[in-house]
Design a protein around this motif. Sequence first.
Motif, mmCIF file in Angstrom:
data_model
loop_
_atom_site.group_PDB
_atom_site.id
_atom_site.type_symbol
_atom_site.label_atom_id
_atom_site.label_comp_id
_atom_site.label_asym_id
_atom_site.label_seq_id
_atom_site.Cartn_x
_atom_site.Cartn_y
_atom_site.Cartn_z
ATOM 1 N N PHE A 1 0.831 -1.201 0.000
ATOM 2 C CA PHE A 1 0.000 0.000 0.000
ATOM 3 C C PHE A 1 0.869 1.257 0.000
ATOM 4 N N ILE A 2 1.942 1.218 0.782
ATOM 5 C CA ILE A 2 2.841 2.373 0.881
ATOM 6 C C ILE A 2 3.545 2.601 -0.452
ATOM 7 N N LYS A 3 3.983 1.528 -1.099
ATOM 8 C CA LYS A 3 4.651 1.657 -2.396
ATOM 9 C C LYS A 3 3.713 2.211 -3.448
ATOM 10 N N GLN A 4 2.455 1.810 -3.430
ATOM 11 C CA GLN A 4 1.501 2.258 -4.448
ATOM 12 C C GLN A 4 1.054 3.711 -4.208
ATOM 13 N N ASN A 5 1.051 4.178 -2.978
ATOM 14 C CA ASN A 5 0.559 5.525 -2.652
ATOM 15 C C ASN A 5 1.663 6.437 -2.092
ATOM 16 N N LYS A 6 2.877 6.219 -2.547
ATOM 17 C CA LYS A 6 4.013 6.992 -2.056
ATOM 18 C C LYS A 6 3.812 8.496 -2.290
ATOM 19 N N GLY A 7 3.356 8.919 -3.434
ATOM 20 C CA GLY A 7 3.139 10.334 -3.765
ATOM 21 C C GLY A 7 2.073 10.964 -2.879
ATOM 22 N N THR A 8 0.986 10.235 -2.630
ATOM 23 C CA THR A 8 -0.100 10.745 -1.792
ATOM 24 C C THR A 8 0.370 10.914 -0.356
ATOM 25 N N ILE A 9 1.108 9.959 0.153
ATOM 26 C CA ILE A 9 1.614 10.027 1.520
ATOM 27 C C ILE A 9 2.572 11.205 1.673
ATOM 28 N N ILE A 10 3.439 11.435 0.700
ATOM 29 C CA ILE A 10 4.370 12.567 0.746
ATOM 30 C C ILE A 10 3.589 13.883 0.696
ATOM 31 N N ALA A 11 2.568 13.971 -0.143
ATOM 32 C CA ALA A 11 1.756 15.190 -0.259
ATOM 33 C C ALA A 11 1.026 15.487 1.054
#
Length: 152
Positions: A3-13
């Motif tokens: 999940f973290i790998k797939q949503n890396k950009g969202t988590i950073i934002a």
Amino acid sequence: MNFIKQNKGTIIAVAIFVISVIFCVQVFHVFFTSDEKALYGNRLEGRDAVRISSTDKDKITEALKSEVKKTTIRESGRIINVIITADDNATLEQAKALGTKVQEQLSAKQVKYYDIQVIIKKDVEANDFPIIGYKHHNKDNFSWTKDRTGTE
């Protein structure tokens, strides 16, 4: 982990957004102090002992009554603003003497505590009016605006 790998950009934002909000709140607190503090801080300490009462204002108005049309007195912090509408035939010297009359109506403690600002105007248009006199609480005399001759 997937999940973290797939949503890396969202988590950073989201992390950047949260950090930005915290930063903005801190900046706000630095520039806009608490409303709980007094507007003048501690500069008005001792004012209760020398407060300008309505009786004091009436004394000033009464002392000027025979020489002026209208008097307005307002206290703002450590400044007493006296706005005077002088008689239409008043001279500059007579108008400047009104500042001293205002000062004479106050107690010595009040004169040493407050700055006094006197604004003298006329209802008719005059080249040498309005004039403004200012007396700092540590000074003995008024300072007046420069005399105007009507030519520029």
